[in-house]
Each structure stands twice: as structure tokens, then as C-alpha cells.
Design a protein around this motif. Structure first.
Motif, PDB file in Angstrom:
ATOM      1  N   ILE A  84       3.876   9.305 -20.738  1.00 43.62           N
ATOM      2  CA  ILE A  84       2.614  10.033 -20.516  1.00 43.62           C
ATOM      3  C   ILE A  84       2.876  11.276 -19.668  1.00 43.62           C
ATOM      4  CG2 ILE A  84       0.361   9.924 -19.364  1.00 43.62           C
ATOM      5  CD1 ILE A  84       0.331   6.908 -20.124  1.00 43.62           C
ATOM      6  N   ALA A  85       3.726  11.127 -18.651  1.00 44.93           N
ATOM      7  CA  ALA A  85       4.057  12.272 -17.787  1.00 44.93           C
ATOM      8  C   ALA A  85       4.693  13.398 -18.606  1.00 44.93           C
ATOM      9  CB  ALA A  85       5.005  11.832 -16.672  1.00 44.93           C
ATOM     10  N   LEU A  86       5.598  13.033 -19.522  1.00 40.40           N
ATOM     11  CA  LEU A  86       6.243  14.041 -20.374  1.00 40.40           C
ATOM     12  C   LEU A  86       5.230  14.683 -21.311  1.00 40.40           C
ATOM     13  CD1 LEU A  86       8.781  15.462 -21.421  1.00 40.40           C
ATOM     14  CD2 LEU A  86       9.150  13.507 -22.960  1.00 40.40           C
ATOM     15  N   GLY A  87       4.352  13.857 -21.905  1.00 40.14           N
ATOM     16  CA  GLY A  87       3.372  14.379 -22.851  1.00 40.14           C
ATOM     17  C   GLY A  87       2.362  15.299 -22.192  1.00 40.14           C
ATOM     18  N   THR A  88       1.771  14.818 -21.103  1.00 42.04           N
ATOM     19  CA  THR A  88       0.768  15.655 -20.427  1.00 42.04           C
ATOM     20  C   THR A  88       1.409  16.877 -19.809  1.00 42.04           C
ATOM     21  OG1 THR A  88      -1.069  15.654 -18.851  1.00 42.04           O
ATOM     22  CG2 THR A  88       0.863  14.418 -18.205  1.00 42.04           C
ATOM     23  N   SER A 118       0.821  -1.215   0.000  1.00 36.36           N
ATOM     24  CA  SER A 118       0.000   0.000   0.000  1.00 36.36           C
ATOM     25  C   SER A 118       0.853   1.263   0.000  1.00 36.36           C
ATOM     26  CB  SER A 118      -0.927   0.014   1.225  1.00 36.36           C
ATOM     27  OG  SER A 118      -1.835  -1.053   1.169  1.00 36.36           O
ATOM     28  N   ALA A 119       1.840   1.308   0.904  1.00 36.40           N
ATOM     29  CA  ALA A 119       2.674   2.507   1.012  1.00 36.40           C
ATOM     30  C   ALA A 119       3.522   2.696  -0.245  1.00 36.40           C
ATOM     31  CB  ALA A 119       3.559   2.427   2.246  1.00 36.40           C
ATOM     32  N   GLN A 120       4.108   1.586  -0.770  1.00 37.57           N
ATOM     33  CA  GLN A 120       4.950   1.678  -1.961  1.00 37.57           C
ATOM     34  C   GLN A 120       4.139   2.112  -3.180  1.00 37.57           C
ATOM     35  OE1 GLN A 120       8.259   1.380  -2.147  1.00 37.57           O
ATOM     36  NE2 GLN A 120       8.168   1.902  -4.321  1.00 37.57           N
ATOM     37  N   ALA A 121       2.935   1.575  -3.319  1.00 38.77           N
ATOM     38  CA  ALA A 121       2.067   1.952  -4.433  1.00 38.77           C
ATOM     39  C   ALA A 121       1.683   3.424  -4.348  1.00 38.77           C
ATOM     40  CB  ALA A 121       0.812   1.085  -4.446  1.00 38.77           C
ATOM     41  N   ALA A 122       1.352   3.877  -3.139  1.00 38.69           N
ATOM     42  CA  ALA A 122       0.993   5.285  -2.949  1.00 38.69           C
ATOM     43  C   ALA A 122       2.152   6.201  -3.309  1.00 38.69           C
ATOM     44  CB  ALA A 122       0.545   5.525  -1.510  1.00 38.69           C
ATOM     45  N   LYS A 123       3.373   5.812  -2.903  1.00 35.79           N
ATOM     46  CA  LYS A 123       4.543   6.634  -3.214  1.00 35.79           C
ATOM     47  C   LYS A 123       4.818   6.661  -4.714  1.00 35.79           C
ATOM     48  CE  LYS A 123       7.495   4.755  -0.302  1.00 35.79           C
ATOM     49  NZ  LYS A 123       8.789   4.531   0.378  1.00 35.79           N
ATOM     50  N   ASN A 124       4.679   5.522  -5.392  1.00 32.03           N
ATOM     51  CA  ASN A 124       4.908   5.490  -6.839  1.00 32.03           C
ATOM     52  C   ASN A 124       3.902   6.347  -7.599  1.00 32.03           C
ATOM     53  OD1 ASN A 124       7.227   3.931  -7.213  1.00 32.03           O
ATOM     54  ND2 ASN A 124       6.114   2.016  -6.978  1.00 32.03           N
ATOM     55  N   VAL A 125       2.649   6.321  -7.147  1.00 37.63           N
ATOM     56  CA  VAL A 125       1.625   7.142  -7.803  1.00 37.63           C
ATOM     57  C   VAL A 125       1.905   8.624  -7.586  1.00 37.63           C
ATOM     58  CG1 VAL A 125      -0.812   7.785  -7.809  1.00 37.63           C
ATOM     59  CG2 VAL A 125      -0.167   5.383  -7.769  1.00 37.63           C
ATOM     60  N   THR A 126       2.232   8.995  -6.346  1.00 38.67           N
ATOM     61  CA  THR A 126       2.490  10.408  -6.078  1.00 38.67           C
ATOM     62  C   THR A 126       3.771  10.887  -6.763  1.00 38.67           C
ATOM     63  OG1 THR A 126       3.476   9.769  -3.951  1.00 38.67           O
ATOM     64  CG2 THR A 126       1.205  10.545  -3.913  1.00 38.67           C
ATOM     65  N   ASN A 127       4.788  10.027  -6.852  1.00 37.38           N
ATOM     66  CA  ASN A 127       6.016  10.413  -7.560  1.00 37.38           C
ATOM     67  C   ASN A 127       5.748  10.619  -9.049  1.00 37.38           C
ATOM     68  OD1 ASN A 127       7.599  10.355  -5.273  1.00 37.38           O
ATOM     69  ND2 ASN A 127       8.287   8.247  -5.580  1.00 37.38           N
ATOM     70  N   TRP A 128       4.974   9.709  -9.637  1.00 36.00           N
ATOM     71  CA  TRP A 128       4.631   9.861 -11.060  1.00 36.00           C
ATOM     72  C   TRP A 128       3.760  11.092 -11.282  1.00 36.00           C
ATOM     73  CZ3 TRP A 128      -0.392   9.582 -13.118  1.00 36.00           C
ATOM     74  CH2 TRP A 128      -0.445   9.705 -14.513  1.00 36.00           C
ATOM     75  N   SER A 129       2.762  11.252 -10.425  1.00 35.22           N
ATOM     76  CA  SER A 129       1.886  12.417 -10.553  1.00 35.22           C
ATOM     77  C   SER A 129       2.684  13.700 -10.386  1.00 35.22           C
ATOM     78  CB  SER A 129       0.767  12.337  -9.513  1.00 35.22           C
ATOM     79  OG  SER A 129      -0.139  13.403  -9.675  1.00 35.22           O
ATOM     80  N   GLY A 130       3.648  13.676  -9.468  1.00 41.11           N
ATOM     81  CA  GLY A 130       4.511  14.840  -9.297  1.00 41.11           C
ATOM     82  C   GLY A 130       5.293  15.155 -10.553  1.00 41.11           C
ATOM     83  N   THR A 131       5.783  14.117 -11.224  1.00 40.69           N
ATOM     84  CA  THR A 131       6.526  14.313 -12.472  1.00 40.69           C
ATOM     85  C   THR A 131       5.629  14.923 -13.544  1.00 40.69           C
ATOM     86  OG1 THR A 131       7.899  12.397 -11.931  1.00 40.69           O
ATOM     87  CG2 THR A 131       7.947  13.165 -14.216  1.00 40.69           C
TER      88      THR A 131
END
Length: 568
Positions: free
Chosen positions: A148-152, A64-77
Motif C-alpha cells: 500500500i505504501a508503494l502504491g499510494t 504503545s511506543a512500538q505501535a506508534a513507531k511502526n505507524v510513523t515508520n510506515w507513514s513515512g515510507t
């Protein structure tokens, strides 16, 4: 008929590079294409991101914690990347061509993501409800995700500014419509999000992730079709050269002249002689007394000329100096958005994980995925935007006399205050949930008998806060940015979302490290029934209160920019 009645006065051109004709370009006639593009793109983005944390947990076997961190890191990017697109738009390519080029990268990323979830060998293998992902599966997934992060990210800072460019800054009637445009722009975002958080989340949970990612990919392709369809009608602002270079020149020139005294008469400072600014697509800015150290860059000396020309690294115009001052003034307001974005990021992480432990059933035969509850945030925005635009603004205008009802700073402050209550409600819901877990020994139940709809108020409050703070930010950063730096300032606005996600990830990391010592499960264990997620929400509520108090001081200090002359 005067030329000013035929052509726009803000220096915009049409797609062929000719001066934009008022009657044939821009204004509301271009908005269906821009809003259609934004609605489709946001549907694509939220369609693949709203439920992303569950894909990482269920398909890639992350905690749970690792998934949350990966999502927030990607969203941050996704919200750091706008700095790239914004720089290219303001300096060299213009907003139109940046949107066009980065949209292609976006579609490529969406296509690869769909393949990584639907093609044998590329997707994780699943048996009896358990999935195994190879390093190759994980690698392709994250390559697609960051494309996707770069494109958006490339198009984010440009679309809202490009839409605002369709309204002539020098025409009072069109200028008034611009404020309304930002409201409807955000409305279109949430129409896309509404479909994403309801229909697409259901498809991902009940039909499959291949379809769940494939439909967003198609919608992104449709977004490109919308955008190019309006090309003949668009007004295009010409790029003004590298804004970072201009800012650096002021700093260097000021430091070189640190020992000079700034004259009390501002007329003695260097500025172009004609009424137009020397920067393409920009008006002159009035001189301000604050931050006077940088005025040294506009003090003329005998060493400023090289072969008959002024060296821009030794002498800068007043407008160029004021560009830097404008950015410095904006930064404290900008920083106040970071905590707000941290609160906002909980909808895609901790709110989802909280909802996963609650009863998702609607009647005997239907269940709602936890991620789909973000639909109530979206419905809140869709409810509040027209209420704000058509009812609140006219009503408040009668008392304040301000054209927008609230000033931009007042609007953002109201949203910051509302966000505090969203965290308080989330914490109270978690306290009630954990109390029932303890009382009835529900620790090992996948879904405890407490309806997921208890979460609705916290989502609805965040939606209301968005209408005030995020839409206020869109307008504030466009309006207060120097004319030739609007994409960059929009990127700064979006960057608060990135830093908010990173801060959320950092807080989770610190909390796990501090609270799991000596064999304790901590605040946020994999099974939240054994944790104290309410403490995390209370922490965010306290940080939000402190942030709001600091914001009040900053807002009182801020002075709105003043322009003079015409566009270059």
C-alpha cells in the motif's frame, strides 16, 4: 481562428498523443474525475490508516511506543515512495500512466490487508479480548501494508500535478483557476478523510477489522474507475527525460570548469537559439545571478564538442543550469515543512493514545473511538477551504493587490504559526488530564472521567494549519518547480511528511531511552497515566517556534522563478 485559440500552449496532448484541443479537454470539466479519484483514494488510505495504531496494539499485541513507531515508520515510507513515482512520471511514463500502474499495486495491497484481517489462519486468533498473532500473521500484514505504501506513494506526487496540468499555463484565465483547483483538491481529500475517520473507524471498532479494511479496498477500486472514466478529456504533459541526469550534468560540467570565469554578459552563456527550451514540456528559465558557480556549466569552450555535437556533461543550457538553481532555492523552504509534518503526525499516534485514556462516551449508550476524533481535523479543513477561497482571498486581495491574496510563502508561514498553538493546546489538555489522574487516583482506569472532546481544539487548529501550509506547499512546489520536474518537486513536498514521521519516531525513541533510565517509567510509558506526554507536546511546540523563526529568514531570502519563451 488562430491555432493558439484551438490548441493548448503548454505542450499538452490528449490520450491519443495529439495536441490537446482547448474546448474538448482539460479545465474544470476534468476535475470531477480527478477529484472523485482523490476523494475515493484518500477515503481508502485514511480508512485503513487512521486507526492503525489501535490495530497494532489490540490485534498484534504491540506496546504503545512500538505501535506508534511502526505507524510513523510506515507513514513515512508512504511519503518517501513518491520519489519513485515522480521520477518515472517526469522522466519516462508521464503522470497519467504512473497513476494508472501504481493504482493497481495499491489495490493489491489493500486486498491482502483485508485478507490478513478477515480469513482464519491469516488473521490473529482472539479469545476473551486477548489476541495472539503468529509470525506469519505479522509478516503478511506488513507485506500488505508496504505494498500500500508503494502504491499510494507512486500516485501521490502525480495526482495533484496531473490535475493542475488540466489548466493551460499560457492562458491567463485558466492559470487563475489553477490556484483555486489546489484548494478544492485538498477539500476533496478531506471529504474522503471525513468518512474514513467517522464511519470506518466506527466499523473497525464495533463491526470488525475485516469490514474495516474491506470497505477501503472497495473504495480504492472505485478510485481507479473514476480516474479512467475521464481519460478522453485529459490533457497529458509529455515526460521530459531524466531530471536527475540533467541536474547531474550541470554539477559535473561546473566542476570540470571550476577554474573558468563566468562572463558578466549573460548573453554569452549557452542557450538554444529558438524561443523554446531544449527540454520537452519545459519553458526557458531566465538567468539569475545567485549561485553563479553553476553558470560555469553554460560557458562554452573549445573542448565542449565531440564529433560536431556538444557533450551535455561538459556544456549545459542556461535553462538547465537554472533548473538546478531552482531546486537549490526550494530546499530551505522544503526543510521548514519537516517540523510541521512532525506535529501533523501526532494525530495518528500520540493524540490517539492520549484520547484512549479519556472518556469516549456520548450519552449512556454510545462511545466514540479515540481515532475518530481526527474527524474534527477534517471538519476544520472542510470549513476553512471554502472560507479561504471565497472570503479570505478576495478580502486580502483588496489590501495586498496579489491575485492569490497571500503569496504562497505568506500562506505557508501562517500555517506554521497556527501549528504552534495546536501543540500548546495539546500540552495544556494533558496537564489538566494528569492533574485529575493524580488528584483522584485514576492511574489504573482504562478511561478516566474526562471527556475526549477536550481534544477537539488541538485537532481543529491542526486542520486550520493544513489549509494554509499543506495547500500552500502543493501550489508552491508545482508553481516554482521547473516545468519538466513538477512531479519530482511534488514528491519533495510530500517527503517532508515522511521525514516528519521519521523525526517523530526518532524523538519517541530518544525520549524513551533518556527518560526511562534507573527504573523510571519515562514520559511515554504504556500506561500514559504514569507518564508525562505533556512534556513531549511542549518539546514539539518549542521546535515549532524555532522552525517558524528560521522560516521567516528563509522566506525573505527566496526569489520566485521567472520563465520566458514557449513550451518545447
Amino acid at each position: 481562428m488562430a491555432e493558439s485559440d484551438i490548441y493548448t500552449g503548454d505542450g499538452t496532448v490528449d490520450i491519443k498523443g495529439n495536441p490537446a484541443i482547448k474546448s474538448k479537454t482539460g479545465n474544470w470539466k476534468t476535475c470531477p474525475f480527478i477529484l472523485g479519484n482523490e476523494c475515493s483514494e484518500r477515503l481508502a488510505y485514511y480508512g485503513m490508516s487512521t486507526n492503525l495504531v489501535n490495530y497494532l496494539i489490540d490485534r498484534l499485541n504491540q506496546g504503545s511506543a512500538q505501535a506508534a513507531k511502526n505507524v510513523t515508520n510506515w507513514s513515512g515510507t508512504c511519503y518517501i515512495a513518491p520519489l519513485i513515482g515522480a521520477f518515472l512520471a517526469d522522466a519516462y511514463l508521464g503522470r497519467y500512466w504512473v497513476i494508472a500502474s501504481f493504482s493497481c499495486i495499491y489495490v493489491l495491497g489493500m486486498t491482502l490487508l483485508t485478507l490478513s484481517a478477515s480469513i482464519d489462519g491469516l488473521k490473529p486468533t482472539c479469545h476473551d479480548g486477548k489476541c495472539h498473532a503468529t509470525s506469519g500473521n505479522v509478516a503478511m500484514f506488513f507485506v500488505a501494508l508496504y505494498l500500500i505504501a508503494l502504491g499510494t506513494g507512486g500516485i501521490k506526487p502525480c495526482v495533484s500535478s496531473f490535475g493542475a496540468d488540466q489548466f493551460d499555463e499560457t492562458d491567463e484565465k485558466e492559470k487563475k483557476r489553477k490556484s483555486s483547483f489546489f484548494n478544492w483538491f485538498y477539500f476533496s481529500i478531506n471529504i474522503g478523510a471525513l468518512v474514513a475517520s467517522s464511519v470506518l473507524v466506527y466499523i473497525q471498532e464495533n463491526v470488525g477489522w475485516g469490514w474495516g479494511f474491506g470497505i477501503p479496498a472497495v473504495m480504492m477500486a472505485l478510485a481507479i474507475v473514476f480516474f479512467f472514466s475521464g481519460s478522453k478529456l485529459y490533457r497529458i504533459q509529455k515526460p521530459g527525460g531524466s531530471p536527475l541526469t540533467r541536474l547531474a550534468q550541470v554539477i559535473v560540467a561546473s566542476l570540470r570548469k571550476y577554474n573558468l570565469k563566468v562572463p558578466t554578459d549573460k548573453a554569452l552563456l549557452y542557450e538554444t537559439e529558438d524561443s523554446e527550451s531544449g527540454i520537452k514540456g519545459s519553458r526557458k528559465l531566465d538567468h539569475t545571478k545567485e549561485l553563479s558557480f553553476f553558470d560555469k556549466a553554460a560557458v562554452q569552450t573549445q573542448h565542449d564538442q565531440v564529433k560536431g555535437f556538444f557533450n551535455p556533461w561538459r556544456l549545459c543550457t542556461v535553462t538547465q543550469v537554472e533548473e538546478l538553481k531552482s531546486i537549490i532555492r526550494i530546499l530551505p523552504i522544503w526543510s521548514s515543512g519537516i517540523i510541521f509534518s512532525t506535529v501533523y503526525s501526532q494525530m495518528s499516534t500520540m493524540f490517539v493514545e492520549q484520547g484512549d485514556k479519556m472518556d469516549p462516551s456520548i450519552g449512556p449508550h454510545f462511545s466514540i473511538p479515540a481515532a475518530a476524533l481526527s474527524i474534527f481535523d477534517t471538519l476544520s479543513v472542510i470549513f476553512w477551504v471554502p472560507i479561504y477561497d471565497r472570503l479570505i482571498v478576495p478580502l486580502v486581495r483588496k489590501y495586498t493587490g496579489h491575485e492569490r491574496g497571500f503569496t504562497q510563502l505568506q500562506r505557508m508561514g501562517i500555517g506554521l504559526a497556527i501549528s504552534i498553538f495546536s501543540m500548546v493546546v495539546a500540552a495544556v489538555v494533558e496537564i489538566i488530564r494528569l492533574d485529575r489522574v493524580k488528584k483522584h487516583n485514576y492511574y489504573d482506569l482504562k478511561h478516566m472521567p474526562m471527556s475526549i472532546f477536550w481534544q477537539v481544539p488541538q485537532y481543529f487548529l491542526i486542520g486550520a494549519a493544513e489549509v494554509f501550509t499543506f495547500v500552500g506547499q502543493l501550489e508552491f512546489f508545482y508553481d516554482q518547480a521547473p516545468d519538466a520536474m513538477r512531479s519530482m518537486c511534488s514528491a519533495l513536498s510530500l517527503m517532508t511528511v515522511a521525514l516528519g514521521n521519521y523525526l517523530s519516531s526518532l524523538l519517541v525513541t530518544i525520549i524513551i531511552h533518556v527518560t526511562t533510565r534507573h527504573g523510571k517509567l519515562g514520559w511515554i510509558p504504556n500506561n500514559l497515566n504514569h507518564g508525562h506526554l505533556d512534556y513531549f507536546f511542549w518539546l514539539l511546540a518549542v521546535l515549532s517556534i524555532l522552525n517558524f523563526l528560521v522560516y521567516l529568514c528563509i522566506a525573505r531570502w527566496y526569489k520566485y522563478k521567472k520563465t520566458t519563451g514557449g513550451f518545447s
